[in-house]
Write an enzyme that holds these catalytic residues in place. Structure first.
Site, PDB file in Angstrom:
ATOM      1  N   HIS A  21      20.990 -14.447 -37.709  1.00 50.67           N
ATOM      2  CA  HIS A  21      19.936 -14.818 -38.656  1.00 50.67           C
ATOM      3  C   HIS A  21      19.095 -13.575 -38.931  1.00 50.67           C
ATOM      4  O   HIS A  21      19.380 -12.501 -38.390  1.00 50.67           O
ATOM      5  CB  HIS A  21      19.123 -16.017 -38.153  1.00 50.67           C
ATOM      6  CG  HIS A  21      18.455 -15.830 -36.816  1.00 50.67           C
ATOM      7  ND1 HIS A  21      17.592 -14.793 -36.550  1.00 50.67           N
ATOM      8  CD2 HIS A  21      18.516 -16.553 -35.664  1.00 50.67           C
ATOM      9  CE1 HIS A  21      17.138 -14.900 -35.309  1.00 50.67           C
ATOM     10  NE2 HIS A  21      17.706 -15.955 -34.746  1.00 50.67           N
ATOM     11  N   HIS A  24      17.848 -11.237 -36.071  1.00 49.55           N
ATOM     12  CA  HIS A  24      18.815 -10.268 -35.543  1.00 49.55           C
ATOM     13  C   HIS A  24      18.938  -9.086 -36.493  1.00 49.55           C
ATOM     14  O   HIS A  24      18.989  -7.924 -36.078  1.00 49.55           O
ATOM     15  CB  HIS A  24      20.196 -10.919 -35.370  1.00 49.55           C
ATOM     16  CG  HIS A  24      20.180 -12.134 -34.488  1.00 49.55           C
ATOM     17  ND1 HIS A  24      20.658 -13.347 -34.903  1.00 49.55           N
ATOM     18  CD2 HIS A  24      19.734 -12.323 -33.228  1.00 49.55           C
ATOM     19  CE1 HIS A  24      20.511 -14.241 -33.937  1.00 49.55           C
ATOM     20  NE2 HIS A  24      19.946 -13.640 -32.903  1.00 49.55           N
ATOM     21  N   CYS A 130      17.355 -21.311 -17.135  1.00 45.90           N
ATOM     22  CA  CYS A 130      17.427 -21.648 -18.570  1.00 45.90           C
ATOM     23  C   CYS A 130      18.692 -21.005 -19.113  1.00 45.90           C
ATOM     24  O   CYS A 130      18.811 -19.770 -19.110  1.00 45.90           O
ATOM     25  CB  CYS A 130      16.206 -21.134 -19.329  1.00 45.90           C
ATOM     26  SG  CYS A 130      16.436 -21.282 -21.127  1.00 45.90           S
ATOM     27  N   CYS A 133      18.112 -18.651 -22.164  1.00 48.99           N
ATOM     28  CA  CYS A 133      17.664 -17.291 -21.796  1.00 48.99           C
ATOM     29  C   CYS A 133      18.651 -16.621 -20.851  1.00 48.99           C
ATOM     30  O   CYS A 133      18.573 -15.415 -20.637  1.00 48.99           O
ATOM     31  CB  CYS A 133      16.317 -17.316 -21.087  1.00 48.99           C
ATOM     32  SG  CYS A 133      14.932 -17.839 -22.090  1.00 48.99           S
ATOM     33  N   CYS A 155      11.676 -24.682 -20.923  1.00 48.23           N
ATOM     34  CA  CYS A 155      11.512 -23.235 -21.090  1.00 48.23           C
ATOM     35  C   CYS A 155      10.568 -22.996 -22.267  1.00 48.23           C
ATOM     36  O   CYS A 155      10.728 -23.611 -23.326  1.00 48.23           O
ATOM     37  CB  CYS A 155      12.883 -22.604 -21.373  1.00 48.23           C
ATOM     38  SG  CYS A 155      12.782 -20.968 -22.103  1.00 48.23           S
ATOM     39  N   HIS A 158      12.738 -21.607 -25.348  1.00 41.20           N
ATOM     40  CA  HIS A 158      13.729 -22.459 -26.001  1.00 41.20           C
ATOM     41  C   HIS A 158      13.309 -23.924 -26.166  1.00 41.20           C
ATOM     42  O   HIS A 158      14.026 -24.705 -26.800  1.00 41.20           O
ATOM     43  CB  HIS A 158      15.071 -22.378 -25.251  1.00 41.20           C
ATOM     44  CG  HIS A 158      15.750 -21.057 -25.435  1.00 41.20           C
ATOM     45  ND1 HIS A 158      15.526 -19.989 -24.613  1.00 41.20           N
ATOM     46  CD2 HIS A 158      16.598 -20.627 -26.392  1.00 41.20           C
ATOM     47  CE1 HIS A 158      16.230 -18.953 -25.048  1.00 41.20           C
ATOM     48  NE2 HIS A 158      16.879 -19.322 -26.123  1.00 41.20           N
ATOM     49  N   LYS A 305       8.611 -19.104 -34.408  1.00 42.38           N
ATOM     50  CA  LYS A 305       9.667 -18.126 -34.192  1.00 42.38           C
ATOM     51  C   LYS A 305      10.945 -18.670 -34.832  1.00 42.38           C
ATOM     52  O   LYS A 305      11.342 -19.789 -34.534  1.00 42.38           O
ATOM     53  CB  LYS A 305       9.909 -17.894 -32.704  1.00 42.38           C
ATOM     54  CG  LYS A 305      10.985 -16.831 -32.498  1.00 42.38           C
ATOM     55  CD  LYS A 305      11.444 -16.696 -31.045  1.00 42.38           C
ATOM     56  CE  LYS A 305      12.517 -15.634 -30.942  1.00 42.38           C
ATOM     57  NZ  LYS A 305      13.506 -15.867 -29.926  1.00 42.38           N
ATOM     58  N   LYS A 308      18.024 -20.388 -34.865  1.00 38.17           N
ATOM     59  CA  LYS A 308      19.022 -21.361 -35.322  1.00 38.17           C
ATOM     60  C   LYS A 308      18.811 -22.685 -34.617  1.00 38.17           C
ATOM     61  O   LYS A 308      18.938 -23.746 -35.207  1.00 38.17           O
ATOM     62  CB  LYS A 308      20.432 -20.839 -35.009  1.00 38.17           C
ATOM     63  CG  LYS A 308      20.856 -19.766 -35.966  1.00 38.17           C
ATOM     64  CD  LYS A 308      21.593 -20.376 -37.149  1.00 38.17           C
ATOM     65  CE  LYS A 308      21.684 -19.338 -38.248  1.00 38.17           C
ATOM     66  NZ  LYS A 308      22.059 -19.886 -39.518  1.00 38.17           N
TER      67      LYS A 308
HETATM   68  N1  MSP Z   1      22.208 -10.876 -25.476  1.00 35.39           N
HETATM   69  C1  MSP Z   1      20.815 -10.704 -25.285  1.00 35.39           C
HETATM   70  C2  MSP Z   1      20.445  -9.243 -25.313  1.00 35.39           C
HETATM   71  C3  MSP Z   1      21.157  -8.394 -24.317  1.00 35.39           C
HETATM   72  S1  MSP Z   1      20.716  -6.716 -24.478  1.00 35.39           S
HETATM   73  C4  MSP Z   1      21.379  -5.992 -23.127  1.00 35.39           C
HETATM   74  C5  MSP Z   1      20.046 -11.433 -26.379  1.00 35.39           C
HETATM   75  N2  MSP Z   1      20.727 -11.717 -27.470  1.00 35.39           N
HETATM   76  S2  MSP Z   1      20.159 -12.541 -28.721  1.00 35.39           S
HETATM   77  O1  MSP Z   1      21.249 -12.581 -29.650  1.00 35.39           O
HETATM   78  O2  MSP Z   1      19.626 -13.787 -28.300  1.00 35.39           O
HETATM   79  O3  MSP Z   1      18.955 -11.760 -29.290  1.00 35.39           O
HETATM   80  C6  MSP Z   1      19.089 -10.452 -29.726  1.00 35.39           C
HETATM   81  C7  MSP Z   1      17.796  -9.915 -30.287  1.00 35.39           C
HETATM   82  O4  MSP Z   1      17.390 -10.654 -31.434  1.00 35.39           O
HETATM   83  C8  MSP Z   1      16.631  -9.958 -29.316  1.00 35.39           C
HETATM   84  O5  MSP Z   1      15.993  -8.691 -29.318  1.00 35.39           O
HETATM   85  C9  MSP Z   1      15.713 -10.974 -29.881  1.00 35.39           C
HETATM   86  O6  MSP Z   1      14.383 -10.671 -29.608  1.00 35.39           O
HETATM   87  C10 MSP Z   1      16.002 -10.813 -31.372  1.00 35.39           C
HETATM   88  N3  MSP Z   1      15.559 -11.965 -32.100  1.00 35.39           N
HETATM   89  C11 MSP Z   1      16.001 -13.250 -31.994  1.00 35.39           C
HETATM   90  N4  MSP Z   1      15.209 -14.027 -32.783  1.00 35.39           N
HETATM   91  C12 MSP Z   1      14.258 -13.271 -33.387  1.00 35.39           C
HETATM   92  C13 MSP Z   1      13.253 -13.486 -34.311  1.00 35.39           C
HETATM   93  N5  MSP Z   1      12.964 -14.673 -34.789  1.00 35.39           N
HETATM   94  N6  MSP Z   1      12.543 -12.419 -34.731  1.00 35.39           N
HETATM   95  C14 MSP Z   1      12.821 -11.139 -34.310  1.00 35.39           C
HETATM   96  N7  MSP Z   1      13.766 -10.908 -33.433  1.00 35.39           N
HETATM   97  C15 MSP Z   1      14.450 -11.964 -32.914  1.00 35.39           C
HETATM   98  O7  MSP Z   1      18.866 -11.712 -26.205  1.00 35.39           O
END
Ligand code: MSP
Length: 523
Positions: A21, A24, A130, A133, A155, A158, A305, A308
């Protein structure tokens, strides 16, 4: 940072349980902008991104779709995560998957070293986990559930219930690193940024660190613990190591020494893993800690925040299909203070697109090029005697270049863009005041016309170089019309020294075309 230094920058590696999304994409774009800027400054730059494929979360998703976790990961990587890079124009140097053999080998080497050095032991553990997380939670991380989870502890990230797990696992002696970590935060105050994230982490570590459970025996989707194949490595321990396994840890010392240590860009929700567990792991292995861990804010949609699982997720393509990739990149870098949360709205991106990209910048570029084409047949006008107004433009070019470069060093990405935009505004003001169309009416003011359009063109070229990390496609198109040599080899910290082509060529199309009431924008 002097030019030529190593600049190794990483994004988090993304869980492949779902599709990307815009949250990311935001992390990706910010890291890419920093990488492009450093590359164009002549730093020995390396941008790493990738996917996090082990653990219970992926296993459960795959199982619910009746496929193996590897099949699920392959599908998501190929159909969603690699395409994301193209959707938002990321120029990464490498893409690591935690299922890559190079990664698995490195993780096992690392783990074995810590085991041999007595930093890992076997023990019992019971706690609240969790799966979202992939983390054991402390009581302070839980909140009261609402709706279907009323009466339960959930959590805080989440909003889902945690699970009570009791396991016999391998543990990493993380508590040994409590004082060394506090010393690190003290001696390198810019190790964790921004200040708000740093304060939270220092407080967290001061409350005392527990040893970390780093293996799981209740499922087998993960990297095997080298001395006990009934256990797989805890997914975060595995994932964090991607940053070193990707650059040759344990197998290619020369490359490892050239790249490591890295600068990590992460969301604030995962800053703790990167600023506590990760440096502790590295200290335990006798490796240098990262240069910086920067925890950016969250993208909020309607004040929440975006995610998905909460159904507020917006796919990056929904935005790029309407506004284009450059506008996506520009908008998120400009509108949100890097390091703070920021709200996304269709109205805001629409308004900024029109006012800043189409009217402010796009129009400026086409007007300057059109006037040079019209009044000088495209030949670059020769600049003559300079007035104060011309000198002011020159000074603005130099000042914004230096200020934006300094802002990038402080991770103040939004400040870098708004600083560069001062040049857009200055050039628009200059053209309005100098009225080249009036000068063009009289042969006696032809030299002055040449100076004005020559000065405006110089400013436009400087802008093109400075904006290329943010809006690479538009900058490239513009460069084809006015510049000489490769745009990406123009030194960004000396942007004003760019060389113009002998003649400008009209732009093939408008850089930021008018968008007629986009349907999504009014939805
Ligand atoms: N797999 C772990 C990271 C491991 S790094 C050794 C993870 N993955 S994630 O896919 O859930 O998230 C990846 C990144 O996307 C994180 O930095 C997370 O903060 C970011 N984001 C997820 N949702 C977000 C928003 N709504 N806004 C900004 N960043 C967000 O965590």
């Amino acid at each position: 940072m002097p030019a030529g230094e190593s600049f190794y920058i990483t994004t988090p590696i993304f869980y492949v349980n779902d599709v990307p999304h815009i949250g990311h994409a935001y992390t990706e774009v910010a890291s890419d902008v920093l990488a492009r800027w450093h590359r164009q400054r002549g730093d020995d730059t390396w941008l790493l991104t990738g996917t996090d494929e082990h653990g219970q979360k992926i296993l459960r998703t795959a199982t619910s779709h009746d496929v193996t976790p590897k099949e699920w990961a392959d599908k998501l990587v190929e159909e969603s995560w690699i395409p994301l890079l193209e959707t938002v124009n990321i120029r990464n140097d490498d893409f690591i998957r935690t299922t890559d053999a190079r990664h698995e080998t490195g993780v096992q080497l690392f783990l074995q070293k810590l085991y041999d050095d007595g930093l890992i032991y076997q023990g019992e553990f019971e706690g609240f986990y969790c799966v979202g997380c992939e983390e054991y939670k402390q009581a302070s991380d839980l909140v009261d559930g609402t709706g279907p989870f009323e009466g339960q502890q959930v959590c805080a990230i989440h909003s889902k219930p945690v699970e009570l797990l009791k396991e016999s696992n391998y543990f990493f002696r993380m508590s040994d690193f409590e004082q060394p970590l506090l010393d690190l935060y003290e001696s390198q105050p810019d190790f964790i940024q921004p200040e708000s994230v740093r304060n939270e982490i220092v407080q967290f570590v001061k409350q005392g660190l527990r040893d970390l459970s780093i293996s799981r025996a209740s499922f087998d989707w993960g990297i095997k613990v080298p001395w006990d194949d009934k256990h797989v490595v805890y997914v975060w321990f595995d994932a964090l190591l991607n940053y070193v396994t990707a650059v040759g840890y344990g197998v290619d010392d020369e490359n490892f020494d050239r790249r490591w240590p890295a600068t990590h860009i992460v969301g604030k929700d995962i800053a703790r893993f990167h600023a506590v567990i990760w440096p502790a792991m590295l200290m335990a292995a006798g490796l240098p800690v990262p240069k910086h861990v920067f925890g950016h804010g969250w993208l909020l949609v309607g004040g929440e925040k975006m995610s998905k699982s909460k159904l507020t997720g917006i796919a990056p393509q929904q935005i790029t299909e309407t506004f284009g990739v450059d506008a996506f990149r520009y908008y998120f870098m400009r509108a949100i203070t890097f390091g703070q949360d920021g709200n996304f709205s269709w109205e805001d991106i629409s308004a900024r697109y029109q006012a800043e990209l189409a009217n402010g910048f796009g129009n400026l570029a086409s007007r300057i090029i059109a006037m040079i084409t019209r009044y000088f047949d495209g030949t670059v006008p020769v600049i003559g005697d300079l007035t104060e107004a011309d000198l002011a433009i020159r000074e603005t070019e130099l000042r914004v270049t230096a200020d934006a470069d300094a802002a990038i060093d402080r991770f103040a990405i939004n400040e870098a863009v708004s600083t560069v935009w001062e040049l857009v505004d200055a050039l628009n003001g200059y053209i309005t005041e100098q009225e080249p169309w009036v000068l063009a009416k009289n042969e006696a003011t032809r030299d002055r016309l040449a100076t004005v359009l020559g000065t405006a063109l110089r400013g436009l070229g400087t802008l093109t170089v400075l904006l290329s990390p943010f809006i690479p496609d538009a900058a490239h198109k513009l460069w084809e019309s006015i510049g000489q040599g490769e745009l990406t080899s123009q030194n960004i910290d000396r942007a004003a020294e760019w060389s113009a082509a002998p003649a400008v060529v009209p732009l093939p199309s408008t850089l930021f075309p008018r968008i007629e009431q986009p349907e999504v924008a009014t939805a």
